[in-house]
Design a protein around this motif. Sequence first.
Motif, PDB file in Angstrom:
ATOM      1  N   ALA A  87      44.698  45.886  31.433  1.00 22.82           N
ATOM      2  CA  ALA A  87      44.031  45.074  32.454  1.00 22.82           C
ATOM      3  C   ALA A  87      44.772  44.651  33.747  1.00 22.82           C
ATOM      4  O   ALA A  87      46.058  44.317  33.500  1.00 22.82           O
ATOM      5  N   ILE A  88      44.265  44.669  34.713  1.00 22.64           N
ATOM      6  CA  ILE A  88      44.682  44.120  35.875  1.00 22.64           C
ATOM      7  C   ILE A  88      43.939  43.075  36.444  1.00 22.64           C
ATOM      8  O   ILE A  88      42.498  43.069  36.015  1.00 22.64           O
ATOM      9  N   VAL A  89      44.303  41.985  36.792  1.00 22.08           N
ATOM     10  CA  VAL A  89      43.852  40.558  37.259  1.00 22.08           C
ATOM     11  C   VAL A  89      43.250  40.991  38.852  1.00 22.08           C
ATOM     12  O   VAL A  89      44.251  41.123  39.549  1.00 22.08           O
ATOM     13  N   ASN A  90      42.020  40.711  39.033  1.00 20.34           N
ATOM     14  CA  ASN A  90      41.812  40.575  40.469  1.00 20.34           C
ATOM     15  C   ASN A  90      41.440  39.013  41.116  1.00 20.34           C
ATOM     16  O   ASN A  90      40.752  38.286  40.286  1.00 20.34           O
ATOM     17  N   SER A 133      34.766  46.643  33.155  1.00 19.98           N
ATOM     18  CA  SER A 133      35.558  47.791  33.179  1.00 19.98           C
ATOM     19  C   SER A 133      36.231  47.959  34.407  1.00 19.98           C
ATOM     20  O   SER A 133      36.015  47.341  35.511  1.00 19.98           O
ATOM     21  N   GLY A 134      37.253  48.924  34.462  1.00 19.99           N
ATOM     22  CA  GLY A 134      38.087  49.359  35.492  1.00 19.99           C
ATOM     23  C   GLY A 134      37.381  50.534  36.302  1.00 19.99           C
ATOM     24  O   GLY A 134      37.810  50.794  37.350  1.00 19.99           O
ATOM     25  N   VAL A 142      39.189  45.164  34.266  1.00 21.22           N
ATOM     26  CA  VAL A 142      39.438  44.292  35.420  1.00 21.22           C
ATOM     27  C   VAL A 142      39.073  42.973  35.028  1.00 21.22           C
ATOM     28  O   VAL A 142      37.840  42.743  34.698  1.00 21.22           O
ATOM     29  N   ILE A 143      39.935  41.921  35.095  1.00 23.43           N
ATOM     30  CA  ILE A 143      39.670  40.468  34.744  1.00 23.43           C
ATOM     31  C   ILE A 143      39.704  39.674  35.989  1.00 23.43           C
ATOM     32  O   ILE A 143      40.678  39.626  36.711  1.00 23.43           O
ATOM     33  N   HIS A 144      38.271  39.078  36.411  1.00 24.02           N
ATOM     34  CA  HIS A 144      38.261  38.663  37.709  1.00 24.02           C
ATOM     35  C   HIS A 144      38.506  37.094  37.553  1.00 24.02           C
ATOM     36  O   HIS A 144      37.752  36.421  36.736  1.00 24.02           O
ATOM     37  N   THR A 145      39.322  36.725  38.314  1.00 24.34           N
ATOM     38  CA  THR A 145      39.379  35.050  38.333  1.00 24.34           C
ATOM     39  C   THR A 145      39.481  34.453  39.939  1.00 24.34           C
ATOM     40  O   THR A 145      39.693  35.231  40.625  1.00 24.34           O
ATOM     41  N   VAL A 146      39.028  33.332  39.934  1.00 18.75           N
ATOM     42  CA  VAL A 146      38.820  32.811  41.412  1.00 18.75           C
ATOM     43  C   VAL A 146      39.945  31.520  41.434  1.00 18.75           C
ATOM     44  O   VAL A 146      39.634  30.482  40.627  1.00 18.75           O
TER      45      VAL A 146
END
Length: 250
Positions: A87-90, A133-134, A142-146
């Motif tokens: 996983a990559i973080v966005n 998913s990536g 992809v783990i999306h965080t704000v």
Amino acid sequence: MSKMLEKLQNVAKNRIKYLSMPLDEKRKLYKCKEKYITIEKLIKWPEYFEKNELKYENLNNCSVTNPGLNDKISIFEGDITTLEIDAIVNAANNSLLGGGGVDGAIHRAAGPLLIQECKTLGGCSTGAAKITSGYNLPAKYVIHTVGPIGEKPELLRNCYRNCLDIARENNCRTIAFPCISTGIYGYPHEKASIVALNEIRNYIDQHSDSFDLIIFCLFMEKSKQVYDRFLPKFFPLRTNLNINNQTESN
């Protein structure tokens, strides 16, 4: 069947397709082509410390030395979209529909199916995190965080904690973080790095068996400088540091 239901089913089908795709087949789809970086090519923290001849500088109240944890930390100076890991973080915005910086780079590398899945998530509140998913990325997820706009430590802590929670829930044993909120959101690099390192150290103290490698992706020189300075505080390589001295050579 309604158009909305049909779209949701297509998203679910594509998500399953990519998450179950054999690696050799998925590699043909990478935007970075043959430039993907496997986990074996990443430098672990102890090796990085020695290679860069780092020092222990004014580091009062250092964390306890734990060689097992130190080997779970890596520094990567490059493009997060090339990492072939779980996983990559966005560092996303509240809409999850793409933007500038690392957010735009991740969406471009993943391809149009990413935004299709993101449209089904209903956005994301500041400090929260959601997973997709990536797709055409080397990363499986992809783990999306704000992140917060400006200096808001609790919200920034929540970003890192929630990303790690989602990673554990989805058996992501390798995860890469960009420097959340330090771009146009204006969080000072030094203060943001302390929040990130403190939260990650506390988290893996409790869940060390859940991760093989946590990667700090440092794209800007300023980020590299502050991580070089503060990583020895949260992941010290020695016991009984003489922290009364200004520096202690390796």
